[in-house]
Design a protein around this motif. Structure first.
Motif, PDB file in Angstrom:
ATOM      1  N   ASP A  93     -30.716  86.301   6.866  1.00 39.93           N
ATOM      2  CA  ASP A  93     -31.968  86.350   6.108  1.00 39.93           C
ATOM      3  C   ASP A  93     -31.748  86.247   4.600  1.00 39.93           C
ATOM      4  O   ASP A  93     -32.651  85.840   3.869  1.00 39.93           O
ATOM      5  CB  ASP A  93     -32.723  87.639   6.415  1.00 39.93           C
ATOM      6  N   SER A 147     -38.339  82.398  -4.483  1.00 39.37           N
ATOM      7  CA  SER A 147     -38.148  82.488  -3.036  1.00 39.37           C
ATOM      8  C   SER A 147     -37.650  81.141  -2.536  1.00 39.37           C
ATOM      9  O   SER A 147     -38.063  80.096  -3.043  1.00 39.37           O
ATOM     10  CB  SER A 147     -39.454  82.840  -2.319  1.00 39.37           C
ATOM     11  N   MET A 148     -36.727  81.171  -1.580  1.00 41.88           N
ATOM     12  CA  MET A 148     -36.258  79.933  -0.971  1.00 41.88           C
ATOM     13  C   MET A 148     -35.928  80.207   0.486  1.00 41.88           C
ATOM     14  O   MET A 148     -35.755  81.359   0.886  1.00 41.88           O
ATOM     15  CB  MET A 148     -35.030  79.388  -1.701  1.00 41.88           C
ATOM     16  N   ARG A 149     -35.861  79.154   1.294  1.00 43.31           N
ATOM     17  CA  ARG A 149     -35.629  79.336   2.722  1.00 43.31           C
ATOM     18  C   ARG A 149     -34.153  79.337   3.043  1.00 43.31           C
ATOM     19  O   ARG A 149     -33.394  78.491   2.584  1.00 43.31           O
ATOM     20  CB  ARG A 149     -36.341  78.250   3.527  1.00 43.31           C
ATOM     21  N   GLN A 151     -31.025  79.151   5.976  1.00 47.41           N
ATOM     22  CA  GLN A 151     -30.819  78.154   7.023  1.00 47.41           C
ATOM     23  C   GLN A 151     -31.561  78.502   8.308  1.00 47.41           C
ATOM     24  O   GLN A 151     -31.860  77.621   9.109  1.00 47.41           O
ATOM     25  CB  GLN A 151     -29.316  78.009   7.306  1.00 47.41           C
ATOM     26  N   ASN A 152     -31.860  79.798   8.500  1.00 43.76           N
ATOM     27  CA  ASN A 152     -32.596  80.180   9.711  1.00 43.76           C
ATOM     28  C   ASN A 152     -34.106  80.042   9.534  1.00 43.76           C
ATOM     29  O   ASN A 152     -34.874  80.402  10.416  1.00 43.76           O
ATOM     30  CB  ASN A 152     -32.241  81.609  10.119  1.00 43.76           C
ATOM     31  N   GLY A 153     -34.533  79.523   8.382  1.00 45.07           N
ATOM     32  CA  GLY A 153     -35.946  79.269   8.159  1.00 45.07           C
ATOM     33  C   GLY A 153     -36.689  80.393   7.468  1.00 45.07           C
ATOM     34  O   GLY A 153     -37.812  80.207   7.013  1.00 45.07           O
ATOM     35  N   ARG A 154     -36.085  81.575   7.369  1.00 42.37           N
ATOM     36  CA  ARG A 154     -36.759  82.708   6.729  1.00 42.37           C
ATOM     37  C   ARG A 154     -36.648  82.600   5.214  1.00 42.37           C
ATOM     38  O   ARG A 154     -35.696  82.041   4.678  1.00 42.37           O
ATOM     39  CB  ARG A 154     -36.161  84.027   7.204  1.00 42.37           C
ATOM     40  N   LEU A 155     -37.643  83.170   4.523  1.00 48.94           N
ATOM     41  CA  LEU A 155     -37.629  83.147   3.070  1.00 48.94           C
ATOM     42  C   LEU A 155     -36.659  84.188   2.526  1.00 48.94           C
ATOM     43  O   LEU A 155     -36.665  85.350   2.961  1.00 48.94           O
ATOM     44  CB  LEU A 155     -39.027  83.425   2.517  1.00 48.94           C
ATOM     45  N   ASP A 157     -36.098  86.238  -0.673  1.00 51.08           N
ATOM     46  CA  ASP A 157     -36.808  86.637  -1.883  1.00 51.08           C
ATOM     47  C   ASP A 157     -35.825  87.081  -2.962  1.00 51.08           C
ATOM     48  O   ASP A 157     -34.652  87.299  -2.702  1.00 51.08           O
ATOM     49  CB  ASP A 157     -37.792  87.762  -1.575  1.00 51.08           C
ATOM     50  N   ALA A 226     -44.919  87.168   1.695  1.00 51.34           N
ATOM     51  CA  ALA A 226     -44.021  86.494   0.759  1.00 51.34           C
ATOM     52  C   ALA A 226     -44.533  86.873  -0.623  1.00 51.34           C
ATOM     53  O   ALA A 226     -45.743  86.951  -0.854  1.00 51.34           O
ATOM     54  CB  ALA A 226     -44.044  84.988   0.957  1.00 51.34           C
TER      55      ALA A 226
END
Length: 319
Positions: A93, A147-149, A151-155, A157, A226
């Protein structure tokens, strides 16, 4: 006469450049020996990344995507010392991982307080980009609280944006301040962009490290938001009874998440949680730990255009 004038005007410039260079060189001298080259895969022929020692007994921070599911990890230091390492824990995460070498390294880099950072201050990255070992690049902090994603797609923060040049292989290395403290963990660049790079803030990394050392993984409560770190007007801080110059603004809510069910809305400022001030996204992350799962938690918020209010949010376990 013109020649004299040019010398008069350029002398202060030279002094400023010399001071800038000395500042960066000093920071690199302090932190450089703690930066590691990390190789994963059999016989050292796999992928490469960077990391940095946070404890002389061999604890090293790197990126989750650097070690991932690696069966073998090898660490090499600037002085030539090489050792096998094992992964203690990973947090997809935040793209943070913690590994430990089989030998004591005797060097360590201090983690600074990323909450004290300001846009425009010097930022220095050290790592092993594209196989070029122990490379130093310098720039400034371009923005905070991004905030950025992952590799697992979660943001992720509380991300620092910098223009210090990063390339593949810098991942996991330290972003350091002019004082010689680690202020972030270099994690990503935007492909095709010019000079935009990111690092996970040191306060977030410190929280992840402590959770891995205690539990082997990061426990999190989930509220479904978010958020961004924003400036807090003084008159609002006075009304809320908090001493802070920054706060957190909710940017997006997950449908039917705990925050939405409790009445929080996009644009709300989160001023405190259970009477603990929320001065940035890192505070929100830290306060939403595993101890708050299924526990009613009081949020002090300022809805857009309304008066300060209290909302009771009951976080669930992170899905």
């Amino acid at each position: 006469m013109g020649h004299i004038d040019r010398e008069f005007h350029t002398a202060p410039d030279r002094q400023l450049l010399d001071a800038y260079s000395q500042t960066i060189s000093h920071a690199v001298e302090l932190i450089g020996p703690s930066v590691a080259q990390i190789t994963v895969g059999a016989n050292g022929r796999g992928g490469q990344g960077s990391g940095f020692v946070i404890s002389p007994d061999g604890l090293i921070v790197t990126n989750n995507h650097v070690v991932a599911d690696a069966k073998s990890v090898r660490v090499r230091m600037q002085d030539g010392v090489a050792s096998e390492a094992r992964v203690l824990g990973r947090d997809p995460d935040t793209d943070i991982a913690l590994i430990r070498t089989d030998t004591s390294l005797g060097v360590a880099a201090p983690l600074g307080n990323s909450k004290n950072l300001k846009r425009g201050q010097i930022a220095v990255a050290i790592g092993n980009p594209l196989g070029f070992e122990w490379t130093v690049t310098a720039g400034v902090i371009s923005a905070l609280g991004r905030s950025m994603r992952a590799q697992n797609g979660r943001l992720i923060d509380d991300v620092i944006q910098t223009d210090a040049a990063l390339n593949p292989g810098n991942s996991g290395g330290p972003l350091i301040s002019s004082a010689g403290e680690v202020i972030g963990v270099n994690t990503a660049v935007i492909r095709g962009a010019q000079g935009i790079a990111f690092a996970v803030a040191s306060n977030t990394a410190n929280y992840v490290i402590s959770e891995i050392l205690r539990f082997g993984h990061v426990r999190r409560a989930y509220i479904g938001v978010a958020a961004d770190t924003v400036a807090l007007p003084r008159h609002i801080a006075v009304r809320a009874g908090v001493i802070a110059q920054t706060s957190v603004r909710i940017r997006r809510l997950e449908p039917d998440g705990p925050a939405e069910r409790a009445g929080l809305q996009e644009g709300d400022l989160v001023l405190s949680i259970d009477d603990q001030p929320v001065e940035g996204v890192d505070d929100l992350i830290r306060l939403m730990n595993g101890d708050r799962i299924n526990k009613p938690t009081e949020f002090l918020v300022l809805p857009v255009g309304n008066v300060i209010a209290k909302r009771v949010v009951t976080p669930s376990a992170r899905p």
